[in-house]
Design an enzyme around this catalytic site. Structure first.
Site, PDB file in Angstrom:
ATOM      1  N   SER A   1      -7.682   2.436  -3.133  1.00 33.09           N
ATOM      2  CA  SER A   1      -6.438   2.967  -2.591  1.00 33.09           C
ATOM      3  C   SER A   1      -5.471   3.330  -3.712  1.00 33.09           C
ATOM      4  O   SER A   1      -4.462   3.980  -3.469  1.00 33.09           O
ATOM      5  CB  SER A   1      -5.768   1.973  -1.654  1.00 33.09           C
ATOM      6  OG  SER A   1      -5.439   0.804  -2.343  1.00 33.09           O
TER       7      SER A   1
ATOM      8  N   ASP B   1       0.953   4.208  -3.048  1.00 34.10           N
ATOM      9  CA  ASP B   1       0.586   5.608  -2.845  1.00 34.10           C
ATOM     10  C   ASP B   1       1.704   6.552  -3.260  1.00 34.10           C
ATOM     11  O   ASP B   1       1.484   7.515  -4.006  1.00 34.10           O
ATOM     12  CB  ASP B   1       0.239   5.846  -1.372  1.00 34.10           C
ATOM     13  CG  ASP B   1      -1.049   5.161  -0.957  1.00 34.10           C
ATOM     14  OD1 ASP B   1      -1.741   4.628  -1.834  1.00 34.10           O
ATOM     15  OD2 ASP B   1      -1.356   5.155   0.248  1.00 34.10           O
TER      16      ASP B   1
ATOM     17  N   GLU C   1       0.826  -1.212   0.000  1.00 33.75           N
ATOM     18  CA  GLU C   1       0.000   0.000   0.000  1.00 33.75           C
ATOM     19  C   GLU C   1       0.857   1.257   0.000  1.00 33.75           C
ATOM     20  O   GLU C   1       0.618   2.186  -0.781  1.00 33.75           O
ATOM     21  CB  GLU C   1      -0.920  -0.003   1.220  1.00 33.75           C
ATOM     22  CG  GLU C   1      -1.750   1.266   1.370  1.00 33.75           C
ATOM     23  CD  GLU C   1      -2.705   1.452   0.217  1.00 33.75           C
ATOM     24  OE1 GLU C   1      -2.697   2.535  -0.393  1.00 33.75           O
ATOM     25  OE2 GLU C   1      -3.444   0.508  -0.102  1.00 33.75           O
TER      26      GLU C   1
END
Length: 619
Positions: A532, A318, A314
């Protein structure tokens, strides 16, 4: 219920009663808040008496209504104050507690031998923090803590119910960690590796049709994009940022948040940028990482356990997405520790925190912040007590009033994951499962899309991923949504009757690509699905809008939604196909205009930039 010293059954003389302090004499306890343990959690034991808890006490904010008025005025493009965001001290003055509230809480703590020297405060003193062992907290809150285990094997120390002296109920909003089972899980799904070994990076040429270095300014979406693997060049072309060069990097900044032991591995980010945005490669070693409450910032290779858990998937997604779109705009990553830190096989005291509180308290104490912050973490709304949800939402309002745009991922299970769509109130009624904090009216929620001409609702049958959307059960629909959302709800008729709150705050507000993102992790290439991915992509584009505004001497977007629902929506590309399937239903459908799966659609930078410049006032 445990008996506190103030509730002693020992008979005392009248003279003793007269000598008692006024506060002590009226310290009759009653339940302040209770919350059912979510079904994915199971009690496994009592909590160790010496387990240390960082107790956060939220005092009633004396003028929150006034803060909200300011927030909406400075965020409304038709108001004379539009863009006139509040300063750090101005916000703190509006949310500070009354002197009476602070005095009464201090006296209560002193009754339990907790001196003022053990307390720490937020800048506005609306939060009081004290670190105490479980045994002391149990006496203070007339409660019982236990160790609870989640189905994924993690643990937390919580108390489903707690009490306060009755006279303090109106002075305290919430105390945590107590009955909140919020788990800030990343909204992502790992699909499949594209290259299994680090030395296979050269295989990326097969999924990138055009060289990333010095692409043609006339590049088309058909040339740049590949439905099997989304790259930064595709995103920059699709959303119209390819030919925009940031003008005021440094004055304009963008941020992201990491939780659950995640960080952004600089080596992986470098490999990614080297391939997909070569001129930005050195930014991998230059962006700022702020570690909060013992958050993780491991830059060495993952061990076998960490690899198996997908640590930093994750975080890498990002950072790689934002840097590849926004370079050279400075990026700040906030790495927050605290959830879930308790290990039942360790007997030494360990702190247990509420990570959103830890993060938001930290950033609210900073006078200089990124103008856009992306968060790809959340949980089902019903895992969170309403009092806690409202107070966290109010904290987000403070950031909005200061001109910060907060973007949150709308979730990856449509209207709810199959087999989990039941209420958490002990009645197990069938229901859709809204996400928190997407239902908070002071944040901007981002849904996911896939394909390019046209974009449609993101879904992937290989892993069950579907872009999330719905309506909050805690927060009523804000007035800025009425014109767009009321017709949508009316169009649904009796479909999904009793499965959602028709007058709740609808989400998401916007959407962006969220499927098959190329990501470098552990030196290899992975493809990731999830909102996400959508959220940092949308944040990066909106950050470039802020760059353009600031370069023109205007104010940044700030709290986005009032502008978005009044004017900005016209600059977004509507998504007309797909739905937020889940809970055994077809879920909320995408339609013309706003819908509860893609909001107003995806941002086209030239149009959003023009709309923002036309709306914004000068400095």
């Amino acid at each position: 219920m445990l008996l506190l010293p103030v509730a002693s059954l020992v008979f005392v003389s009248l003279s003793t009663v007269v000598e008692c302090s006024p506060v002590r004499s009226r310290s009759l306890y009653s339940v302040k808040d209770s919350h059912h343990v979510p079904r994915k959690w199971t009690r496994v034991s009592g909590a160790p008496a010496n387990h240390v808890i960082d107790l956060e006490i939220a005092l009633k904010q004396s003028q929150f209504d006034e803060l909200e008025r300011h927030l909406y005025e400075v965020s409304d493009p038709d108001h004379s104050r539009y863009g006139d965001h509040l300063k750090f001290d101005e916000v703190n003055n509006l949310v500070k507690p009354s002197g009476e509230s602070l005095d009464l809480v201090h006296q209560w703590l002193r009754e339990h031998d907790i001196g003022d020297d053990r307390l720490s405060y937020s800048p506005a003193k609306d939060w009081v923090k004290v670190s105490l062992p479980v045994a002391d907290v149990e006496r203070l809150l007339d409660t019982k803590y236990s160790v609870y285990k989640h189905v994924d094997g993690t643990h937390a120390v919580r108390a489903p119910k707690y009490s306060l002296p009755t006279h303090l109920h109106k002075h305290i909003d919430t105390i945590q960690p107590t009955n909140s089972f919020l788990r800030v899980a990343p909204k992502k799904s790992n699909v499949m590796p594209v290259a299994s070994e680090a030395q296979d990076m050269s295989e990326l040429a097969a999924v990138q049709r055009v060289k990333a270095k010095d692409p043609s300014p006339d590049l088309t979406v058909a040339q740049a994009c590949n439905v099997s693997a989304v790259t930064p060049l595709c995103l920059r072309t699709l959303y119209g940022t390819l030919n925009y060069k940031p003008q005021v990097p440094g004055k304009n900044k963008v941020g992201l948040t990491n939780y659950l032991g995640e960080t952004n591995n600089r080596s992986d980010v470098f490999l990614f940028l080297q391939q997909f945005r070569p001129e930005a490669a050195q930014a991998a070693f230059q962006f700022q990482i702020e570690v909060i409450a013992n958050g993780d910032n491991q830059q060495t290779p993952n061990n076998a356990t960490q690899l198996a858990a997908g640590k930093d998937l994750e975080g890498n997604l990002d950072a790689e997405t934002i840097l590849a779109i926004d370079y050279p705009t400075p990026l700040i990553a906030y790495n927050t520790g605290g959830s879930p830190p308790f290990k039942p096989d360790i007997n030494t005291p360990t702190n247990t925190n509420e990570p959103y509180l830890t993060w938001v308290r930290y950033v609210l104490a900073q006078s200089d912040l990124p103008q856009v912050i992306s968060t790809s973490y959340g949980d089902d709304e019903q895992t969170v007590p309403e009092a806690y949800a409202r107070r966290v939402c109010n904290e987000f309002a403070q950031l909005g009033a200061r001109g910060i745009s907060l973007l949150f991922a709308s979730g990856d299970s449509g209207v709810g994951e199959e087999g989990t769509c039941f209420t958490n109130d002990g009645r197990n009624t069938s229901t859709f499962l809204p996400s928190f904090p997407d239902g908070c009216p002071y944040v901007t929620s981002v849904g996911g899309t896939k394909n390019f001409n046209p974009e449609v609702v993101a879904f992937d049958p290989r892993n069950g991923y579907v872009s999330g959307g719905g309506f909050s059960n805690y927060f009523r629909r804000p007035s800025y949504q009425d014109e767009a959302v009321k017709p949508y709800v009316a169009s649904l008729g009796d479909q999904f009757k009793r499965l959602y709150h028709k007058r709740g705050r609808g989400y998401p507000d916007i959407a962006a690509q969220g499927q098959l993102f190329q990501t470098v992790w552990n030196g290899t290439i992975r493809r990731l699905d999830g909102t996400s991915a959508s959220t940092p992509a949308a944040a990066a584009i909106l950050s470039l809008v802020n760059d353009s505004l600031l370069a023109a001497g205007k104010k940044p977007l700030g709290f986005l939604n009032p502008w978005l629902y009044k004017r900005g929506y016209q600059a977004f590309t509507d998504v007309l196909s797909g739905s937020a399937t889940g809970c055994g239903t077809s879920g909320f459908p995408a339609v013309k205009g706003w819908d509860a799966v893609t909001g107003f659609g995806t941002p086209f930078f030239p149009s959003v930039r023009a709309a923002a410049l036309n709306s914004s006032r000068g400095n």
